[in-house]
Design a protein around this motif. Structure first.
Motif, PDB file in Angstrom:
ATOM      1  N   LEU A 337      76.633  15.952  -2.150  1.00 29.68           N
ATOM      2  CA  LEU A 337      76.527  14.662  -1.863  1.00 29.68           C
ATOM      3  C   LEU A 337      77.960  14.194  -0.980  1.00 29.68           C
ATOM      4  N   LEU A 338      79.127  14.682  -1.621  1.00 31.92           N
ATOM      5  CA  LEU A 338      80.151  14.451  -1.037  1.00 31.92           C
ATOM      6  C   LEU A 338      80.398  15.366   0.443  1.00 31.92           C
ATOM      7  N   LEU A 339      79.775  16.427   0.467  1.00 30.86           N
ATOM      8  CA  LEU A 339      79.728  17.104   1.726  1.00 30.86           C
ATOM      9  C   LEU A 339      79.093  16.317   2.849  1.00 30.86           C
ATOM     10  N   GLY A 340      77.887  15.657   2.541  1.00 29.82           N
ATOM     11  CA  GLY A 340      77.179  14.880   3.384  1.00 29.82           C
ATOM     12  C   GLY A 340      77.875  13.872   3.831  1.00 29.82           C
ATOM     13  N   GLY A 341      78.519  12.964   2.780  1.00 30.24           N
ATOM     14  CA  GLY A 341      79.451  11.975   3.072  1.00 30.24           C
ATOM     15  C   GLY A 341      80.588  12.008   4.160  1.00 30.24           C
ATOM     16  N   VAL A 342      81.199  13.120   3.701  1.00 30.81           N
ATOM     17  CA  VAL A 342      82.513  13.457   4.694  1.00 30.81           C
ATOM     18  C   VAL A 342      81.951  13.687   5.958  1.00 30.81           C
ATOM     19  N   ALA A 343      81.151  14.470   6.178  1.00 29.27           N
ATOM     20  CA  ALA A 343      80.567  14.965   7.337  1.00 29.27           C
ATOM     21  C   ALA A 343      80.109  13.656   8.276  1.00 29.27           C
ATOM     22  N   CYS A 344      79.424  12.739   7.454  1.00 27.33           N
ATOM     23  CA  CYS A 344      79.026  11.514   8.211  1.00 27.33           C
ATOM     24  C   CYS A 344      80.290  10.725   8.745  1.00 27.33           C
ATOM     25  N   LEU A 345      81.244  10.664   7.844  1.00 29.27           N
ATOM     26  CA  LEU A 345      82.516   9.934   8.164  1.00 29.27           C
ATOM     27  C   LEU A 345      83.273  10.632   9.385  1.00 29.27           C
ATOM     28  N   LEU A 346      83.357  11.972   9.237  1.00 28.48           N
ATOM     29  CA  LEU A 346      83.987  12.713  10.546  1.00 28.48           C
ATOM     30  C   LEU A 346      83.473  12.565  11.746  1.00 28.48           C
ATOM     31  N   THR A 347      82.169  12.556  12.002  1.00 28.24           N
ATOM     32  CA  THR A 347      81.357  12.301  13.092  1.00 28.24           C
ATOM     33  C   THR A 347      81.929  10.916  13.858  1.00 28.24           C
ATOM     34  N   ILE A 348      82.322   9.895  13.102  1.00 28.66           N
ATOM     35  CA  ILE A 348      82.789   8.729  13.808  1.00 28.66           C
ATOM     36  C   ILE A 348      84.162   9.103  14.699  1.00 28.66           C
ATOM     37  N   PHE A 349      84.776   9.956  14.288  1.00 29.48           N
ATOM     38  CA  PHE A 349      85.998  10.366  15.088  1.00 29.48           C
ATOM     39  C   PHE A 349      85.893  11.372  16.199  1.00 29.48           C
ATOM     40  N   ILE A 350      84.805  12.085  16.076  1.00 27.30           N
ATOM     41  CA  ILE A 350      84.585  13.335  17.085  1.00 27.30           C
ATOM     42  C   ILE A 350      83.722  12.900  18.076  1.00 27.30           C
ATOM     43  N   PRO A 351      83.923  12.999  19.533  1.00 32.11           N
ATOM     44  CA  PRO A 351      83.436  12.751  20.611  1.00 32.11           C
ATOM     45  C   PRO A 351      82.015  13.520  20.564  1.00 32.11           C
ATOM     46  N   MET A 352      81.300  12.865  21.283  1.00 36.02           N
ATOM     47  CA  MET A 352      79.505  13.444  21.421  1.00 36.02           C
ATOM     48  C   MET A 352      79.941  14.904  22.139  1.00 36.02           C
ATOM     49  N   GLY A 353      79.087  15.794  21.427  1.00 36.88           N
ATOM     50  CA  GLY A 353      79.237  17.096  22.039  1.00 36.88           C
ATOM     51  C   GLY A 353      78.897  18.180  20.806  1.00 36.88           C
ATOM     52  N   ILE A 354      79.115  19.371  21.199  1.00 36.63           N
ATOM     53  CA  ILE A 354      78.906  20.637  20.464  1.00 36.63           C
ATOM     54  C   ILE A 354      79.517  20.350  19.074  1.00 36.63           C
ATOM     55  N   GLY A 355      81.033  19.779  19.020  1.00 42.14           N
ATOM     56  CA  GLY A 355      81.598  19.701  17.747  1.00 42.14           C
ATOM     57  C   GLY A 355      81.008  18.527  16.842  1.00 42.14           C
ATOM     58  N   ARG A 356      80.596  17.481  17.511  1.00 42.27           N
ATOM     59  CA  ARG A 356      80.054  16.520  16.785  1.00 42.27           C
ATOM     60  C   ARG A 356      78.373  16.827  16.162  1.00 42.27           C
ATOM     61  N   LEU A 357      77.892  17.863  16.819  1.00 38.24           N
ATOM     62  CA  LEU A 357      76.806  18.392  16.585  1.00 38.24           C
ATOM     63  C   LEU A 357      76.666  19.128  15.266  1.00 38.24           C
ATOM     64  N   THR A 358      77.759  19.975  15.396  1.00 40.78           N
ATOM     65  CA  THR A 358      77.995  21.059  14.432  1.00 40.78           C
ATOM     66  C   THR A 358      78.461  20.287  12.890  1.00 40.78           C
ATOM     67  N   VAL A 359      79.153  19.394  13.207  1.00 38.38           N
ATOM     68  CA  VAL A 359      79.801  18.553  11.797  1.00 38.38           C
ATOM     69  C   VAL A 359      78.287  17.916  11.288  1.00 38.38           C
ATOM     70  N   ALA A 360      77.593  17.253  12.260  1.00 29.23           N
ATOM     71  CA  ALA A 360      76.471  16.559  11.668  1.00 29.23           C
ATOM     72  C   ALA A 360      75.633  17.658  11.182  1.00 29.23           C
ATOM     73  N   MET A 361      75.268  18.728  11.563  1.00 28.87           N
ATOM     74  CA  MET A 361      74.310  19.801  11.009  1.00 28.87           C
ATOM     75  C   MET A 361      74.885  20.075   9.362  1.00 28.87           C
ATOM     76  N   VAL A 362      76.324  20.274   9.274  1.00 32.66           N
ATOM     77  CA  VAL A 362      76.689  20.351   8.029  1.00 32.66           C
ATOM     78  C   VAL A 362      76.447  19.369   7.176  1.00 32.66           C
ATOM     79  N   GLY A 363      76.573  18.083   7.696  1.00 35.76           N
ATOM     80  CA  GLY A 363      76.338  17.034   6.829  1.00 35.76           C
ATOM     81  C   GLY A 363      74.870  17.034   6.476  1.00 35.76           C
TER      82      GLY A 363
END
Length: 480
Positions: A337-363
């Motif tokens: 749950l913490l992994l999913g929550g932190v990943a959601c939070l990080l996507t706010i600060f990462i611009p659209m692209g492969i980086g954001r997609l990777t973090v979203a998939m981790v979440g």
């Protein structure tokens, strides 16, 4: 002799349990199929107003130069240009007035800014990707564009109601009859959905399909029929079959682009689950909780025969029974749950692209893992005589979240990060709060409320010499 003692003799996961478990896993596949079907059945397609004046006007009678100008004017008149500073969705929901269109066609010229009005003759849809959807058939666009989301919310309300009703029925009348009652309702409502003539009927039948969710009866069966050492396996592998059902639905939608045919093809195979009825046993543990010892004994003796083991010549049941196994249920659920929550939070600060997609998939990995853990963990927390209804009530909270999620997404209209921030805060809070729950890994399933209320949780730190192996352990003791 309690049922856990008998399971030690039968084997934690013998041939008999594997056969029953396989049937339960296969029964779960249609649940996943129906949960995803709405995504394809209500797929959005490009659309615009039907303009009879343009359909009836023929440019072929003009000479070549005028014909080209005529065709260009028809194209320009077909849809107003979108202007974000004026009216939203102008091209899809608005049209030029009949008077202005007629004038432009006959003069072969657009010399002024034309007036627009809402579509008055219906819509025409792009069918290049989807031949038909409920949006196209019931015109769920423009002022009715929110209705597909409303239908999905009703689907989750149905799941909420079903979690309460079928959970209670399974504890009252048994796992087997309620499980196959749900199978019948889900198949029947799914098939009828493919013949509906209105959006209201579609929504009502989707409500019934969601309420008849076999997970509420199947998950307790998974935990009640296997031994302690295989309970984690039984609770997780069934989630792979749920995922397989999602894959099947995606494959069907790829080849079948007409929504009624897709709904019918997705629903009919569920009738095959009725073939399991002669071979599907009732939960012996539930029978014991209901003091139906003779029936439980017959099922256990049959299991012993199939598993090729010998039970004591004389035995009877008594009413009283007392990588997740290593880390425990609490810590595993909290971490995911913490992994999913932190990943959601990080996507706010990462611009659209492969980086954001990777973090979203981790979440996505985190919340999917949490979903897989929480159901069988819940089943382990409650006694046999209320296990199904307890799983259903706890599932209700999840359904409330599912009902609200489409509307939480709309919060982004007011502040872009607000939706993801909301999801993040909820996941992180849940990850912290779950640590207050007792640990159930490698423990016997409780059969009565007395056993649950007598559980005492104590966290004992090991001596410094033992810290090399483990920093701390959670000991659950039963007070006699």
């Amino acid at each position: 002799m309690d049922f856990d003692d008998v399971l030690k003799l039968l084997g934690d996961f013998g041939r008999y349990q594997k056969r029953q478990y396989a049937m339960v896993c296969l029964i779960v596949i249609p649940v996943a199929i129906h949960s995803l079907s709405h995504v394809f059945i209500s797929a959005k397609t490009n659309h615009g107003c039907v303009v009879p004046e343009l359909q009836n006007f023929n440019c072929t009678n003009s000479d070549s130069v005028e014909r080209e100008a005529c065709i260009k004017i028809k194209q320009n008149l077909a849809r107003p240009k979108d202007d974000v500073n004026t009216i939203p969705n102008e091209a899809q929901c608005w049209m030029y007035t009949s008077e202005d269109i007629t004038e432009a066609l006959f003069t072969n010229n657009v010399s002024r800014e034309l007036d627009i009005t809402l579509c008055t003759n219906g819509w025409e849809y792009d069918t290049s990707q989807y031949k038909s959807t409920i949006i196209q058939e019931f015109d769920l666009v423009c002022e009715k564009a929110a209705k597909p989301s409303l239908s999905q919310s009703f689907f989750f309300v149905g799941t909420l109601v079903g979690s309460l009703v079928f959970g209670a029925l399974a504890d009252k009348f048994g796992r087997k009859p309620v499980l196959f009652l749900a199978v019948g309702l889900q198949c029947g409502s799914g098939i009828l959905t493919s013949f509906v003539k209105s959006f209201a009927a579609y929504t009502a039948l989707r409500f019934i399909t969601a309420a008849a969710n076999m997970l509420f009866s199947s998950l307790p069966l998974c935990t009640e029929t296997v031994g302690v050492s295989k309970r984690t396996y039984a609770g997780l592998v069934i989630e792979f079959f749920f995922a397989f059902g999602l894959i099947i639905m995606a494959g069907l939608a790829y080849f079948i682009r007409e929504w009624r045919t897709l709904q019918l093809v997705a629903s009919v195979p569920g009738l095959l689950n009725f073939l399991y009825i002669p071979f599907f046993p009732e939960s012996a543990r539930w029978l014991i909780s209901q003091k139906r010892y003779d029936e439980a004994k017959k099922i256990t003796e049959k299991a012993a025969t199939v598993n090729n083991v010998n039970l004591p010549t004389y035995f009877h049941f008594s009413e009283h029974t007392v990588p997740l196994d290593y880390f425990g249920r609490r810590r595993s659920l909290s971490a995911t749950l913490l992994l999913g929550g932190v990943a959601c939070l990080l996507t706010i600060f990462i611009p659209m692209g492969i980086g954001r997609l990777t973090v979203a998939m981790v979440g996505k990995f985190g919340v999917t893992a949490a979903f897989g853990i929480i159901f069988f963990y819940t089943a382990e927390l409650y006694p046999t005589n209320i296990r199904s209804v307890a799983v259903g009530i706890c599932s209700t909270s999840g359904r409330i979240g599912a009902i609200l999620s489409p509307y939480i997404l709309h919060l982004s209209r007011y502040w872009a990060p607000l939706a993801m921030l909301t999801f993040s805060v909820l996941a992180i809070s849940s990850g912290v709060l779950v640590l207050l729950l007792p640990e159930t890994a490698n423990r016997k399933l409780p059969d009565t409320m007395d056993e649950v209320t007598q559980l005492k949780i104590s966290v004992t730190k090991l001596s410094s010499a033992e810290l090399g192996e483990k920093e701390a352990i959670t000991q659950t003791t039963l007070i006699s």
